[in-house]
Enzyme design. Structure first.
Site, PDB file in Angstrom:
ATOM      1  N   GLU A  44       0.750  -1.371   0.025  1.00 23.86           N
ATOM      2  CA  GLU A  44       0.088  -0.224  -0.495  1.00 23.86           C
ATOM      3  C   GLU A  44       0.948   1.682   0.325  1.00 23.86           C
ATOM      4  O   GLU A  44       2.307   1.053   0.701  1.00 23.86           O
ATOM      5  CB  GLU A  44      -0.803  -0.263   1.446  1.00 23.86           C
ATOM      6  CG  GLU A  44      -1.799   1.240   1.573  1.00 23.86           C
ATOM      7  CD  GLU A  44      -2.734   1.088   2.546  1.00 23.86           C
ATOM      8  OE1 GLU A  44      -3.279   1.739   2.927  1.00 23.86           O
ATOM      9  OE2 GLU A  44      -1.806   0.331   3.513  1.00 23.86           O
ATOM     10  N   LYS A 116      -9.526   0.758  -2.610  1.00 27.27           N
ATOM     11  CA  LYS A 116      -9.702   0.359  -0.771  1.00 27.27           C
ATOM     12  C   LYS A 116     -11.330   1.317  -0.827  1.00 27.27           C
ATOM     13  O   LYS A 116     -11.759   2.012  -0.493  1.00 27.27           O
ATOM     14  CB  LYS A 116      -8.611   1.291  -0.340  1.00 27.27           C
ATOM     15  CG  LYS A 116      -8.602   1.337   1.217  1.00 27.27           C
ATOM     16  CD  LYS A 116      -7.575   1.322   1.429  1.00 27.27           C
ATOM     17  CE  LYS A 116      -7.350   1.232   3.639  1.00 27.27           C
ATOM     18  NZ  LYS A 116      -6.517   1.570   4.301  1.00 27.27           N
ATOM     19  N   CYS A 157      -5.286  -3.163   2.506  1.00 25.59           N
ATOM     20  CA  CYS A 157      -4.783  -3.194   4.368  1.00 25.59           C
ATOM     21  C   CYS A 157      -5.617  -3.132   5.307  1.00 25.59           C
ATOM     22  O   CYS A 157      -6.124  -3.850   5.586  1.00 25.59           O
ATOM     23  CB  CYS A 157      -4.232  -1.173   4.530  1.00 25.59           C
ATOM     24  SG  CYS A 157      -3.140  -1.601   5.929  1.00 25.59           S
TER      25      CYS A 157
END
Length: 285
Positions: A44, A116, A157
């Site tokens: 990331e 995300k 993440c």
């Protein structure tokens, strides 16, 4: 479907300028190609890690113009490898950004895009609130991409804490789940490996989780421990929590079918209704 996937995983200490990270990935792609790898996996914020809002604003652009992604595309084509560039910030439709992941094929084409979905808005004791949603807009689409090694599921993440995303990917046939990350030190120490192993075990899938590590130019500190986990939950590779590094692992894609045959939890799943009852006692008069 190809049975072996040769992965080069890169653990980075990304800087607050695209250029330094472009140089890092240029060297990493050459090493990956030299080792005969099929895929280079990045963490990331690989393209830029910069918490200075105004400085970041001057650099962040659209996907089409992003210098880091353009470099990754050129490197994929030059070396004939797949690159999963982790993620990098790009402009959203409003005044915020997207934490943007892509998958690039060996021709240099972007074949999949994922933003995300779950943003890191948490309140750790003794630390300022993170507030990722103050700068980033959430994505709204899970992305599964068909490859010669079967379908791959993209995530980033904090998505790791939402197991239904990976369940949906795996029920659709995912053989590999990507979790590029930049975990904090306290959450990494407490939760990183156990959550990743859980996602691999409960879904019978390979998990590739390249991570940021160490002290960054913008003042942040990240946990590291880039990790690859087998469909049986075995830690195949852990790059530690000290320095940036790179390592190659060969994934046996056949282990996905083997794990799911031995423990067919994806098939055993059943629908159910939800009932809530009260067990509170009425106080005596």
């Amino acid at each position: 479907m190809r049975s072996e996937l040769r992965v080069s995983m890169l653990q980075m200490t990304s800087g607050n300028r695209h250029a330094v990270n472009q140089q890092t990935v240029t060297e990493a792609a050459a090493r990956a190609a030299g080792d005969g790898c099929d895929l280079l996996a990045l963490p990331e914020a690989a393209g830029m890690m910069n918490k200075d809002k105004e400085d970041a604003r001057r650099q962040i652009t659209t996907e089409a113009d992003d210098p880091f992604l353009l470099t990754c595309q050129e490197l994929a084509a030059r070396h004939g490898i797949w690159i999963q560039p982790g993620s990098t910030p790009v402009k959203a439709k409003d005044d915020r950004y997207l934490n943007h992941a892509t998958l690039i094929d060996p021709t240099g084409a972007i074949v999949a895009r994922y933003d995300k979905v779950h943003l890191f808005d948490v309140f750790l004791e003794g630390r300022p609130a993170t507030g990722e949603s103050s700068r980033y807009a959430p994505g709204a689409e899970a992305v599964l991409v068909d490859t010669p090694w079967g379908p791959w599921g993209l995530s980033i993440c904090y998505d790791l804490r939402f197991p239904h995303l990976y369940r949906d990917y795996s029920k659709a046939g995912a053989t590999v789940l990507f979790v590029p990350s930049a975990f904090t030190i306290p959450t990494g120490r407490a939760h990183w490996e156990v959550l990743l192993r859980a996602r691999a075990i409960e879904n019978g899938a390979w998990v590739i989780a390249a991570a940021q590590v160490g002290d960054h130019a913008d003042g942040r500190h990240t946990w590291g421990h880039s990790i690859i986990i087998s469909p049986w939950g075995e830690v195949i590779c852990d790059l530690g929590g000290e320095t940036a590094s790179q390592h190659m692992v060969t994934l046996d894609i056949g282990k996905v079918a083997s794990a799911r045959q031995q423990i067919p939890s994806l098939k055993n799943e059943r629908d159910y209704t939800f009932t809530r009852v009260s067990a509170q006692q009425t106080a005596p008069a």
